[in-house]
Design a protein around this motif. Structure first.
Motif, PDB file in Angstrom:
ATOM      1  N   GLN A   1      24.390 -21.508  33.951  1.00 30.70           N
ATOM      2  CA  GLN A   1      24.810 -21.406  35.354  1.00 30.70           C
ATOM      3  C   GLN A   1      26.213 -20.811  35.461  1.00 30.70           C
ATOM      4  N   ARG A   2      27.111 -21.251  34.594  1.00 38.83           N
ATOM      5  CA  ARG A   2      28.472 -20.705  34.601  1.00 38.83           C
ATOM      6  C   ARG A   2      28.455 -19.206  34.296  1.00 38.83           C
ATOM      7  N   GLY A   3      27.440 -18.761  33.571  1.00 41.73           N
ATOM      8  CA  GLY A   3      27.278 -17.336  33.290  1.00 41.73           C
ATOM      9  C   GLY A   3      26.455 -16.607  34.336  1.00 41.73           C
ATOM     10  N   TRP A   4      26.169 -17.276  35.472  1.00 43.16           N
ATOM     11  CA  TRP A   4      25.459 -16.683  36.618  1.00 43.16           C
ATOM     12  C   TRP A   4      23.997 -16.349  36.307  1.00 43.16           C
ATOM     13  N   LEU A   5      23.375 -17.062  35.388  1.00 42.25           N
ATOM     14  CA  LEU A   5      21.993 -16.749  35.041  1.00 42.25           C
ATOM     15  C   LEU A   5      21.021 -17.389  36.017  1.00 42.25           C
ATOM     16  N   GLY A   6      20.026 -16.612  36.396  1.00 43.18           N
ATOM     17  CA  GLY A   6      18.915 -17.115  37.183  1.00 43.18           C
ATOM     18  C   GLY A   6      17.725 -17.403  36.280  1.00 43.18           C
ATOM     19  N   LYS A   7      16.706 -17.959  36.863  1.00 51.10           N
ATOM     20  CA  LYS A   7      15.509 -18.334  36.122  1.00 51.10           C
ATOM     21  C   LYS A   7      14.899 -17.146  35.382  1.00 51.10           C
ATOM     22  N   ASP A   8      14.895 -15.983  36.005  1.00 54.92           N
ATOM     23  CA  ASP A   8      14.240 -14.822  35.410  1.00 54.92           C
ATOM     24  C   ASP A   8      14.986 -14.289  34.185  1.00 54.92           C
ATOM     25  N   ASP A   9      16.273 -14.635  34.050  1.00 55.26           N
ATOM     26  CA  ASP A   9      17.066 -14.162  32.909  1.00 55.26           C
ATOM     27  C   ASP A   9      16.753 -14.927  31.632  1.00 55.26           C
ATOM     28  N   VAL A  10      16.123 -16.089  31.746  1.00 56.01           N
ATOM     29  CA  VAL A  10      15.949 -17.015  30.618  1.00 56.01           C
ATOM     30  C   VAL A  10      14.487 -17.023  30.192  1.00 56.01           C
ATOM     31  N   ILE A  11      14.215 -16.576  28.973  1.00 59.65           N
ATOM     32  CA  ILE A  11      12.825 -16.352  28.561  1.00 59.65           C
ATOM     33  C   ILE A  11      12.036 -17.644  28.427  1.00 59.65           C
ATOM     34  N   ASN A  12      12.698 -18.775  28.172  1.00 57.89           N
ATOM     35  CA  ASN A  12      11.927 -20.015  28.054  1.00 57.89           C
ATOM     36  C   ASN A  12      11.772 -20.741  29.386  1.00 57.89           C
ATOM     37  N   THR A  13      11.944 -19.997  30.493  1.00 59.45           N
ATOM     38  CA  THR A  13      11.471 -20.465  31.796  1.00 59.45           C
ATOM     39  C   THR A  13      10.181 -19.745  32.175  1.00 59.45           C
ATOM     40  N   TRP A  14       9.782 -18.768  31.372  1.00 57.88           N
ATOM     41  CA  TRP A  14       8.619 -17.940  31.698  1.00 57.88           C
ATOM     42  C   TRP A  14       7.321 -18.642  31.300  1.00 57.88           C
ATOM     43  N   SER A  15       6.226 -18.146  31.831  1.00 58.15           N
ATOM     44  CA  SER A  15       4.915 -18.605  31.381  1.00 58.15           C
ATOM     45  C   SER A  15       4.733 -18.203  29.922  1.00 58.15           C
ATOM     46  N   LEU A  16       3.858 -18.895  29.228  1.00 58.64           N
ATOM     47  CA  LEU A  16       3.618 -18.562  27.828  1.00 58.64           C
ATOM     48  C   LEU A  16       3.055 -17.149  27.692  1.00 58.64           C
ATOM     49  N   THR A  17       2.240 -16.741  28.630  1.00 59.67           N
ATOM     50  CA  THR A  17       1.675 -15.380  28.581  1.00 59.67           C
ATOM     51  C   THR A  17       2.789 -14.340  28.639  1.00 59.67           C
ATOM     52  N   ARG A  18       3.707 -14.513  29.589  1.00 61.25           N
ATOM     53  CA  ARG A  18       4.807 -13.555  29.705  1.00 61.25           C
ATOM     54  C   ARG A  18       5.725 -13.641  28.486  1.00 61.25           C
ATOM     55  N   LEU A  19       5.966 -14.859  27.992  1.00 62.78           N
ATOM     56  CA  LEU A  19       6.817 -15.018  26.814  1.00 62.78           C
ATOM     57  C   LEU A  19       6.211 -14.309  25.610  1.00 62.78           C
ATOM     58  N   ARG A  20       4.921 -14.458  25.402  1.00 64.44           N
ATOM     59  CA  ARG A  20       4.279 -13.812  24.254  1.00 64.44           C
ATOM     60  C   ARG A  20       4.395 -12.290  24.339  1.00 64.44           C
ATOM     61  N   ARG A  21       4.304 -11.749  25.534  1.00 64.77           N
ATOM     62  CA  ARG A  21       4.473 -10.297  25.676  1.00 64.77           C
ATOM     63  C   ARG A  21       5.884  -9.894  25.260  1.00 64.77           C
ATOM     64  N   PHE A  22       6.858 -10.684  25.651  1.00 64.29           N
ATOM     65  CA  PHE A  22       8.245 -10.379  25.284  1.00 64.29           C
ATOM     66  C   PHE A  22       8.439 -10.469  23.773  1.00 64.29           C
ATOM     67  N   LEU A  23       7.772 -11.430  23.145  1.00 63.79           N
ATOM     68  CA  LEU A  23       7.940 -11.621  21.706  1.00 63.79           C
ATOM     69  C   LEU A  23       7.348 -10.482  20.891  1.00 63.79           C
TER      70      LEU A  23
END
Length: 577
Positions: free
Chosen positions: A548-570
């Motif tokens: 939060q201090r670094g101004w990050l939103g949910k979309d910036d953090v990969i372990n807030t994503w669905s597993l499907t989206r995370l696997r694509r990123f991996l």
């Protein structure tokens, strides 16, 4: 609040250190050190364990169990008191200096009579240390740098230490008859990585009982000053606590004033002045009429200044007021947004709990997925082998979905060598679901070499996350010398996430580095780096606050994503979203 386990673990660690400082058996010392880690990381509270329960803690034998039971009954350990009497307290303090172990501390004490960090600094300045066995010019210079580092760290406390104390104080003061509200404020509420002192704010008609409750606490070593509106004390561990009691009607203005950084508050006061108003801890006033315009809640005061409520973690004057005026404050990531943890350890390497216990705890947090990432073989002390890792993979596959449907990812924490290479060849790495890669050695390479090794790691198609990128330990080790901007650019270009390690000893990357990396399109993983169940459960609050201090939103953090989206990123060859 601080756990009894941590308190007893610290005493067992002190006992292990004193065994070495008094020339005792090194194997015995190591067994107590192991027990200290195990007790501190044990998931069940010592206060609720009987003798049989204490014996079930891994690494706790009969002798250790007896000492724990003795402390629970008497608040003393006789054997520890006996060793303390043989070693001046400052000699053990010397071992907190990076590169100074018990053997060196004892040598300094016996040969030069040095029994404190200040005396060691003076001896180095007088050129009395160089020339002792094992202490050449370079070693002495490293000690000098270590003293400087410890001195800087000693003036501030880790966020976790300050927060434990603050939450305990808020709970205690809230129970005092007449207290209507109580909260912590200051840099602690902004969740800075280290804290100089603890600010507590409360409301009550009569402040005297609240002030007395603070002054009379058993952990208060010194009362610095006390009056009807403010009491300042210093705890036995050296933390200053300031308690302020304000009228209920002024709660919002006071909480706002004592939370914001100096720069943030100056900017707000300037905005008030331009509008013909005056802002202070007592409220927002019309200058011409003296009428109080707002003070009861923070939201009310910000609104009277023409601003939405600014989250405490952003109140540093880093553009948050301008963003608020433009309607562009970030929708900050929260703890409940995390769907999983991507960097954890078990007792297969240096963790304290088996995989099953970690999975049960992760499922209890409501995670959709969990990655186990035990150390790879180049960290030789962990004794990892191909067969051990493959056996764990088979076990992880068998346990997949068995804990409330949570998916289990099998990964590893690789070691980034001095040249940027890692432990296993490509064909072996291809079998992992996720690979974290971190620097664990060669911390003193020059800037160019450190930069090249991290860029090469980012370019490795099997490395998904760079763990604790600067390697710093807030209370023990300075960050490596590296061109972070070049590394951030490489991470953005290659689709490699950078870790925000949530261990309160690391918080690496820090908030300012996160903001810089985000400009390169970098994604982040907020990971616990848990080596025990309590760390798995407790660390992430610190990482999320830093995000939060670094101004990050949910979309910036990969372990807030669905597993499907995370696997694509991996799959690093895939197009990033």
């Amino acid at each position: 609040m601080a756990r009894l386990n941590d308190e007893v673990g610290a005493l067992l660690q002190e006992y292990a250190d004193l065994i070495l400082l008094t020339g005792g058996n090194a194997f015995r010392a190591r067994s107590y050190e192991k027990a200290a880690r195990s007790v501190g990381g044990y998931s069940e509270d010592l206060a609720h364990l009987d003798e049989e329960g204490i014996h079930k803690i891994p690494g706790v034998g009969d002798s250790t169990a007896a000492k724990i039971a003795e402390y629970l009954a008497t608040k003393h350990i006789a054997a520890l008191d006996k060793l303390r009497a043989q070693v001046p307290p400052g000699v053990r303090e010397i071992t907190s200096i990076p590169t100074v172990g018990p053997k060196t501390a004892v040598q300094l004490y016996r040969q030069l009579g040095i029994k404190s960090v200040d005396e060691l600094r003076a001896a180095i300045d007088a050129d009395k240390v160089k020339g002792l066995p094992g202490l050449g010019a370079r070693a002495v210079e490293n000690i000098r740098q270590g003293i400087d580092q410890v001195s800087r760290a000693g003036r501030r406390s880790l966020l976790s230490t300050a927060l434990d104390l603050a939450e305990e104080l808020v709970a205690a003061i809230s129970e005092v008859p007449g207290c209507t509200r109580c909260a912590y404020a200051g840099s602690l509420r902004r969740m800075r990585e280290t804290v100089g002192d603890v600010d507590i704010l409360a409301t009550a008609r009569d402040s005297a009982p609240l002030m007395a409750a603070l002054r009379d606490r058993p952990d208060v070593a010194d009362v610095i000053g006390s009056g009807p509106t403010k009491t300042s004390v210093r705890t036995a561990k050296g933390l200053q606590v300031d308690l302020r009691v304000v009228p209920t009607a002024d709660w919002g203005a006071a909480l706002m004033y004592f939370t914001g950084s100096r720069a943030h508050n100056i900017k707000l006061r300037g905005r008030a002045v331009k509008a013909g108003m005056k802002l202070s801890e007592y409220g927002l006033f019309d200058v011409e009429t003296g009428k109080k315009l707002a003070s009861r809640t923070e939201k009310e005061v910000y609104a009277a200044l023409g601003l939405p409520l600014i989250p405490p973690t952003l109140r540093e004057d880093r553009g948050e007021i301008e963003a608020a005026l433009d309607g562009e404050l970030p929708d900050l990531v929260t703890l409940k947004d995390l769907r999983g943890d991507l960097h954890t350890h078990t007792d297969l390497t240096d963790g304290l709990a088996p995989l099953e216990a970690m999975l049960e705890a992760a499922a209890g947090l409501g995670y959709a997925y969990y990655a186990v990432t035990d150390h790879a073989p180049n960290l030789a002390m962990q004794r990892m082998t191909d067969d051990k890792m493959l056996a764990q993979r088979e076990r992880a596959r068998a346990l997949d979905r068995t804990y409330h449907g949570m998916r289990v990812l099998h990964g590893t924490e690789l070691n980034i060598d001095a040249d940027g290479g890692v432990d296993w060849p490509a064909d072996f790495l291809a079998g992992f679901d996720i690979c974290v890669a971190s620097i664990h050695s060669s911390f003193n390479l020059d800037r160019g070499a450190q930069t090249r090794r991290l860029i090469r790691a980012c370019e490795n198609p099997f490395i998904n996350i760079i763990g604790h990128p600067t390697t710093r330990l807030l209370d023990r080790r300075e960050p490596i010398d590296v061109d972070l901007d070049a590394v951030f650019a490489a991470a953005g270009r290659t689709g490699t996430a950078l870790e925000l390690n949530s261990s309160p000893h690391r918080l690496d990357l820090n908030d300012e580095q996160i903001m810089a990396a985000r400009r390169h399109g970098v994604r982040f993983a907020v990971d616990s780096d848990a080596h025990s169940v309590p760390q798995l459960v407790g660390n992430q609050r610190f990482g999320v606050a830093t995000a939060q201090r670094g101004w990050l939103g949910k979309d910036d953090v990969i372990n807030t994503w669905s597993l499907t989206r995370l696997r694509r990123f991996l799959r690093k060859s895939a197009v990033r979203e």
